[in-house]
Motif scaffolding. Structure first.
Motif, PDB file in Angstrom:
ATOM      1  N   ALA A 118       0.817  -1.218   0.000  1.00  0.00           N
ATOM      2  CA  ALA A 118       0.000   0.000   0.000  1.00  0.00           C
ATOM      3  C   ALA A 118       0.849   1.266   0.000  1.00  0.00           C
ATOM      4  CB  ALA A 118      -0.930  -0.003   1.208  1.00  0.00           C
ATOM      5  N   GLY A 119       2.052   1.175   0.556  1.00  0.00           N
ATOM      6  CA  GLY A 119       2.911   2.341   0.639  1.00  0.00           C
ATOM      7  C   GLY A 119       3.274   2.937  -0.704  1.00  0.00           C
ATOM      8  N   VAL A 120       3.221   2.137  -1.750  1.00  0.00           N
ATOM      9  CA  VAL A 120       3.500   2.640  -3.094  1.00  0.00           C
ATOM     10  C   VAL A 120       2.552   3.790  -3.424  1.00  0.00           C
ATOM     11  CG1 VAL A 120       3.500   2.026  -5.546  1.00  0.00           C
ATOM     12  CG2 VAL A 120       4.424   0.426  -3.866  1.00  0.00           C
ATOM     13  N   VAL A 121       1.292   3.637  -3.030  1.00  0.00           N
ATOM     14  CA  VAL A 121       0.273   4.639  -3.327  1.00  0.00           C
ATOM     15  C   VAL A 121      -0.042   5.504  -2.104  1.00  0.00           C
ATOM     16  CG1 VAL A 121      -2.147   4.955  -3.999  1.00  0.00           C
ATOM     17  CG2 VAL A 121      -0.759   3.190  -5.095  1.00  0.00           C
ATOM     18  N   LEU A 122      -0.047   4.899  -0.925  1.00  0.00           N
ATOM     19  CA  LEU A 122      -0.529   5.582   0.272  1.00  0.00           C
ATOM     20  C   LEU A 122       0.558   6.250   1.128  1.00  0.00           C
ATOM     21  CD1 LEU A 122      -3.253   3.070   1.509  1.00  0.00           C
ATOM     22  CD2 LEU A 122      -3.548   5.177   0.189  1.00  0.00           C
ATOM     23  N   ALA A 123       1.792   6.282   0.675  1.00  0.00           N
ATOM     24  CA  ALA A 123       2.853   6.902   1.477  1.00  0.00           C
ATOM     25  C   ALA A 123       2.482   8.312   1.951  1.00  0.00           C
ATOM     26  CB  ALA A 123       4.185   6.905   0.730  1.00  0.00           C
ATOM     27  N   PRO A 124       1.900   9.181   1.097  1.00  0.00           N
ATOM     28  CA  PRO A 124       1.522  10.507   1.589  1.00  0.00           C
ATOM     29  C   PRO A 124       0.477  10.456   2.713  1.00  0.00           C
ATOM     30  CG  PRO A 124       1.564  10.498  -0.804  1.00  0.00           C
ATOM     31  CD  PRO A 124       1.698   9.060  -0.347  1.00  0.00           C
ATOM     32  N   VAL A 125      -0.428   9.497   2.646  1.00  0.00           N
ATOM     33  CA  VAL A 125      -1.444   9.351   3.692  1.00  0.00           C
ATOM     34  C   VAL A 125      -0.797   8.825   4.974  1.00  0.00           C
ATOM     35  CG1 VAL A 125      -3.628   8.234   4.308  1.00  0.00           C
ATOM     36  CG2 VAL A 125      -3.227   8.992   1.956  1.00  0.00           C
ATOM     37  N   PHE A 126       0.143   7.891   4.852  1.00  0.00           N
ATOM     38  CA  PHE A 126       0.871   7.408   6.031  1.00  0.00           C
ATOM     39  C   PHE A 126       1.628   8.557   6.691  1.00  0.00           C
ATOM     40  CE2 PHE A 126       1.430   2.826   4.185  1.00  0.00           C
ATOM     41  CZ  PHE A 126       0.085   2.569   4.436  1.00  0.00           C
TER      42      PHE A 126
END
Length: 147
Positions: A118-126
């Motif tokens: 998920a970090g590929v796409v969601l890194a900014p949200v993390f």
């Protein structure tokens, strides 16, 4: 999927004496008393605690924190992190006039397969999730020390 690397940094200003501030942030076992996103802490020994952390995203990180440096003279705390994240976190605590400055730095990688993917796409949200946690931690520490 490979682990995702994250670097975080934050600076807090707390209107409290630096000695008291250092004492509170050095006490891993009582983080849940002042940091809203720290949901549970179980002490293992004097320098190690299991910690459950949850911010606004719908997952709880299970971490083991192990203090490797507690140096009140220099105001430096260092802890190894294991579990859902692996790496380290550091506090540098120092007085500045009527406030105490806390500089926080963290270098970690994710260990859960879903977080790696998920970090590929969601890194900014993390990163936003972490920023909210740090904002609330600063406010909680201030309330704890000032009340």
């Amino acid at each position: 999927m490979s682990p995702r690397h994250y670097s975080f940094a934050s600076t807090w200003q707390v209107p409290a004496p630096w000695e008291a501030t250092f004492g509170v942030v050095a006490d891993l076992e009582h983080y849940a008393a002042w940091w809203p996103q720290v949901r549970r802490v179980v002490g293992i020994d004097d320098d190690t605690a299991r910690v459950a952390v949850r911010s606004f995203l719908p997952y709880t990180l299970q971490l083991t924190l192990h203090r490797t440096r507690v140096d009140a003279g220099s105001g430096h705390l260092l802890a190894e992190i294991a579990g859902d994240l692996e790496g380290w976190a550091s506090w540098r605590v120092r007085p500045q006039g009527a406030v105490t400055l806390l500089h926080y730095a963290q270098e970690v990688v994710t260990t859960r397969p879903w977080m790696n993917a998920a970090g590929v796409v969601l890194a900014p949200v993390f990163r936003l999730n972490h920023a909210v946690m740090m904002r609330d931690g600063a406010a909680g520490l201030t309330r704890h020390l000032v009340s």
